[in-house]
Design a protein around this motif. Structure first.
Motif, PDB file in Angstrom:
ATOM      1  N   ASP A 225     -12.054  29.617 -16.922  1.00 57.56           N
ATOM      2  CA  ASP A 225     -12.802  28.499 -17.504  1.00 57.56           C
ATOM      3  C   ASP A 225     -14.306  28.669 -17.288  1.00 57.56           C
ATOM      4  O   ASP A 225     -15.001  27.752 -16.908  1.00 57.56           O
ATOM      5  CB  ASP A 225     -12.313  27.172 -16.938  1.00 57.56           C
ATOM      6  CG  ASP A 225     -12.405  27.112 -15.407  1.00 57.56           C
ATOM      7  OD1 ASP A 225     -12.574  28.175 -14.771  1.00 57.56           O
ATOM      8  OD2 ASP A 225     -12.316  26.007 -14.855  1.00 57.56           O
ATOM      9  N   LEU A 226     -14.796  29.862 -17.565  1.00 62.86           N
ATOM     10  CA  LEU A 226     -16.214  30.183 -17.404  1.00 62.86           C
ATOM     11  C   LEU A 226     -17.070  29.280 -18.284  1.00 62.86           C
ATOM     12  O   LEU A 226     -16.742  29.030 -19.437  1.00 62.86           O
ATOM     13  CB  LEU A 226     -16.449  31.648 -17.788  1.00 62.86           C
ATOM     14  CG  LEU A 226     -17.891  32.159 -17.676  1.00 62.86           C
ATOM     15  CD1 LEU A 226     -18.293  32.285 -16.214  1.00 62.86           C
ATOM     16  CD2 LEU A 226     -18.018  33.507 -18.375  1.00 62.86           C
ATOM     17  N   THR A 227     -18.174  28.790 -17.719  1.00 64.67           N
ATOM     18  CA  THR A 227     -19.148  28.024 -18.497  1.00 64.67           C
ATOM     19  C   THR A 227     -20.497  28.720 -18.383  1.00 64.67           C
ATOM     20  O   THR A 227     -20.876  29.201 -17.322  1.00 64.67           O
ATOM     21  CB  THR A 227     -19.267  26.572 -18.011  1.00 64.67           C
ATOM     22  OG1 THR A 227     -19.645  26.552 -16.633  1.00 64.67           O
ATOM     23  CG2 THR A 227     -17.954  25.826 -18.216  1.00 64.67           C
ATOM     24  N   VAL A 228     -21.212  28.772 -19.512  1.00 62.34           N
ATOM     25  CA  VAL A 228     -22.457  29.523 -19.588  1.00 62.34           C
ATOM     26  C   VAL A 228     -23.531  28.649 -20.232  1.00 62.34           C
ATOM     27  O   VAL A 228     -23.268  27.945 -21.205  1.00 62.34           O
ATOM     28  CB  VAL A 228     -22.283  30.809 -20.433  1.00 62.34           C
ATOM     29  CG1 VAL A 228     -23.591  31.571 -20.547  1.00 62.34           C
ATOM     30  CG2 VAL A 228     -21.196  31.686 -19.849  1.00 62.34           C
ATOM     31  N   LEU A 229     -24.720  28.737 -19.685  1.00 63.12           N
ATOM     32  CA  LEU A 229     -25.880  28.092 -20.290  1.00 63.12           C
ATOM     33  C   LEU A 229     -26.850  29.191 -20.697  1.00 63.12           C
ATOM     34  O   LEU A 229     -27.387  29.904 -19.851  1.00 63.12           O
ATOM     35  CB  LEU A 229     -26.554  27.134 -19.313  1.00 63.12           C
ATOM     36  CG  LEU A 229     -27.755  26.357 -19.854  1.00 63.12           C
ATOM     37  CD1 LEU A 229     -27.337  25.420 -20.980  1.00 63.12           C
ATOM     38  CD2 LEU A 229     -28.432  25.582 -18.736  1.00 63.12           C
ATOM     39  N   GLY A 230     -27.026  29.374 -21.998  1.00 55.26           N
ATOM     40  CA  GLY A 230     -28.001  30.325 -22.517  1.00 55.26           C
ATOM     41  C   GLY A 230     -29.298  29.590 -22.767  1.00 55.26           C
ATOM     42  O   GLY A 230     -29.287  28.470 -23.292  1.00 55.26           O
ATOM     43  N   ILE A 231     -30.417  30.190 -22.364  1.00 55.14           N
ATOM     44  CA  ILE A 231     -31.717  29.555 -22.566  1.00 55.14           C
ATOM     45  C   ILE A 231     -32.656  30.545 -23.238  1.00 55.14           C
ATOM     46  O   ILE A 231     -32.854  31.659 -22.760  1.00 55.14           O
ATOM     47  CB  ILE A 231     -32.330  29.075 -21.234  1.00 55.14           C
ATOM     48  CG1 ILE A 231     -31.413  28.056 -20.557  1.00 55.14           C
ATOM     49  CG2 ILE A 231     -33.719  28.466 -21.484  1.00 55.14           C
ATOM     50  CD1 ILE A 231     -31.916  27.571 -19.193  1.00 55.14           C
ATOM     51  N   ASP A 232     -33.223  30.116 -24.356  1.00 54.85           N
ATOM     52  CA  ASP A 232     -34.285  30.861 -25.029  1.00 54.85           C
ATOM     53  C   ASP A 232     -35.589  30.264 -24.513  1.00 54.85           C
ATOM     54  O   ASP A 232     -35.937  29.134 -24.873  1.00 54.85           O
ATOM     55  CB  ASP A 232     -34.161  30.719 -26.543  1.00 54.85           C
ATOM     56  CG  ASP A 232     -35.218  31.508 -27.292  1.00 54.85           C
ATOM     57  OD1 ASP A 232     -35.537  32.632 -26.853  1.00 54.85           O
ATOM     58  OD2 ASP A 232     -35.722  31.016 -28.312  1.00 54.85           O
ATOM     59  N   VAL A 233     -36.281  30.994 -23.638  1.00 55.91           N
ATOM     60  CA  VAL A 233     -37.454  30.433 -22.962  1.00 55.91           C
ATOM     61  C   VAL A 233     -38.683  30.448 -23.859  1.00 55.91           C
ATOM     62  O   VAL A 233     -38.804  31.256 -24.766  1.00 55.91           O
ATOM     63  CB  VAL A 233     -37.766  31.174 -21.635  1.00 55.91           C
ATOM     64  CG1 VAL A 233     -36.623  31.043 -20.660  1.00 55.91           C
ATOM     65  CG2 VAL A 233     -38.114  32.618 -21.871  1.00 55.91           C
ATOM     66  N   GLY A 234     -39.588  29.534 -23.574  1.00 56.33           N
ATOM     67  CA  GLY A 234     -40.850  29.436 -24.290  1.00 56.33           C
ATOM     68  C   GLY A 234     -41.311  27.994 -24.358  1.00 56.33           C
ATOM     69  O   GLY A 234     -40.590  27.085 -23.954  1.00 56.33           O
ATOM     70  N   ARG A 235     -42.529  27.804 -24.844  1.00 56.67           N
ATOM     71  CA  ARG A 235     -43.018  26.431 -25.041  1.00 56.67           C
ATOM     72  C   ARG A 235     -42.118  25.695 -26.014  1.00 56.67           C
ATOM     73  O   ARG A 235     -41.850  24.517 -25.876  1.00 56.67           O
ATOM     74  CB  ARG A 235     -44.445  26.435 -25.562  1.00 56.67           C
ATOM     75  CG  ARG A 235     -45.444  26.904 -24.540  1.00 56.67           C
ATOM     76  CD  ARG A 235     -46.872  26.748 -25.057  1.00 56.67           C
ATOM     77  NE  ARG A 235     -47.791  27.464 -24.213  1.00 56.67           N
ATOM     78  CZ  ARG A 235     -48.209  27.049 -23.034  1.00 56.67           C
ATOM     79  NH1 ARG A 235     -47.783  25.911 -22.551  1.00 56.67           N
ATOM     80  NH2 ARG A 235     -49.046  27.778 -22.318  1.00 56.67           N
ATOM     81  N   MET A 236     -41.702  26.410 -27.044  1.00 58.86           N
ATOM     82  CA  MET A 236     -40.654  25.918 -27.942  1.00 58.86           C
ATOM     83  C   MET A 236     -39.452  26.789 -27.634  1.00 58.86           C
ATOM     84  O   MET A 236     -39.522  28.009 -27.728  1.00 58.86           O
ATOM     85  CB  MET A 236     -41.081  26.084 -29.401  1.00 58.86           C
ATOM     86  CG  MET A 236     -42.233  25.211 -29.795  1.00 58.86           C
ATOM     87  SD  MET A 236     -42.797  25.499 -31.486  1.00 58.86           S
ATOM     88  CE  MET A 236     -41.296  25.300 -32.408  1.00 58.86           C
ATOM     89  N   GLY A 237     -38.376  26.194 -27.232  1.00 57.51           N
ATOM     90  CA  GLY A 237     -37.219  26.975 -26.838  1.00 57.51           C
ATOM     91  C   GLY A 237     -35.937  26.256 -27.166  1.00 57.51           C
ATOM     92  O   GLY A 237     -35.939  25.169 -27.751  1.00 57.51           O
ATOM     93  N   GLY A 238     -34.854  26.863 -26.782  1.00 58.58           N
ATOM     94  CA  GLY A 238     -33.558  26.271 -27.040  1.00 58.58           C
ATOM     95  C   GLY A 238     -32.594  26.557 -25.915  1.00 58.58           C
ATOM     96  O   GLY A 238     -32.837  27.417 -25.077  1.00 58.58           O
ATOM     97  N   TRP A 239     -31.522  25.813 -25.892  1.00 56.13           N
ATOM     98  CA  TRP A 239     -30.464  26.038 -24.907  1.00 56.13           C
ATOM     99  C   TRP A 239     -29.116  25.905 -25.625  1.00 56.13           C
ATOM    100  O   TRP A 239     -29.014  25.254 -26.663  1.00 56.13           O
ATOM    101  CB  TRP A 239     -30.561  25.064 -23.737  1.00 56.13           C
ATOM    102  CG  TRP A 239     -30.467  23.612 -24.126  1.00 56.13           C
ATOM    103  CD1 TRP A 239     -31.520  22.787 -24.409  1.00 56.13           C
ATOM    104  CD2 TRP A 239     -29.277  22.836 -24.296  1.00 56.13           C
ATOM    105  NE1 TRP A 239     -31.046  21.546 -24.749  1.00 56.13           N
ATOM    106  CE2 TRP A 239     -29.670  21.539 -24.682  1.00 56.13           C
ATOM    107  CE3 TRP A 239     -27.928  23.097 -24.168  1.00 56.13           C
ATOM    108  CZ2 TRP A 239     -28.774  20.520 -24.935  1.00 56.13           C
ATOM    109  CZ3 TRP A 239     -27.009  22.080 -24.419  1.00 56.13           C
ATOM    110  CH2 TRP A 239     -27.449  20.809 -24.785  1.00 56.13           C
ATOM    111  N   ALA A 240     -28.128  26.548 -25.067  1.00 50.38           N
ATOM    112  CA  ALA A 240     -26.770  26.452 -25.598  1.00 50.38           C
ATOM    113  C   ALA A 240     -25.801  26.475 -24.430  1.00 50.38           C
ATOM    114  O   ALA A 240     -25.865  27.358 -23.578  1.00 50.38           O
ATOM    115  CB  ALA A 240     -26.473  27.596 -26.556  1.00 50.38           C
TER     116      ALA A 240
END
Length: 143
Positions: free
Chosen positions: A4-19
């Motif tokens: 049941d692995l959980t992952v948080l992906g983060i696209d870093v930057g002043r404007m960024g995203g997470w998943a």
């Protein structure tokens, strides 16, 4: 073996995203910080996201070009890594091309294709999804 692995992906930057991804759910969001001093706000948002999502692994993309981007992203990644360390969460960095090749089968992929692949309209969320999916592809070697 943990299944049941959980992952948080983060696209870093002043404007960024997470998943946030697990084997069933994919949820993503974005953030936009104004220019100027924002490192404390970034740390606060990172802590909030980690406490809310409680991922097993956090993954970000390594900056690989453009000096100003390298400096900014390195600082932001240090904040994320520190937040993860304090909470006992595994942290990893990968290159965009590593993730693209592993997830999409080729290293040269346009942003629009990544966004289409994940069904999102924001390139930062798409990159965060890409990073998260990469971890699921290598999960046996990290857990």
């Amino acid at each position: 073996m943990k299944t049941d692995l959980t992952v948080l992906g983060i696209d870093v930057g002043r404007m960024g995203g997470w998943a946030y991804l697990d084997q069933y759910l994919h949820v993503s969001g974005e953030f936009n910080f104004k220019k100027g001093t924002f490192l404390t706000e970034y740390e606060n948002q990172c802590n909030k996201l980690l406490k809310e999502k409680k991922p097993d692994v956090v993954v970000t993309g390594k900056p690989v070009r453009y000096y100003d981007t390298l400096v900014l992203h390195s600082a932001l990644q240090a904040i994320i890594e520190l937040c993860c360390e304090k909470m006992g969460i595994q942290f990893m960095k990968i290159t965009d091309s590593q993730a693209k090749k592993a997830v999409l089968g080729k290293a040269k992929v346009e942003k629009e294709e990544i966004m289409h692949h994940f069904g999102v309209e924001n390139e930062h969320q798409a990159d965060a999804m890409l990073f998260g999916k990469y971890v699921f592809g290598i999960e046996k070697s990290i857990i």
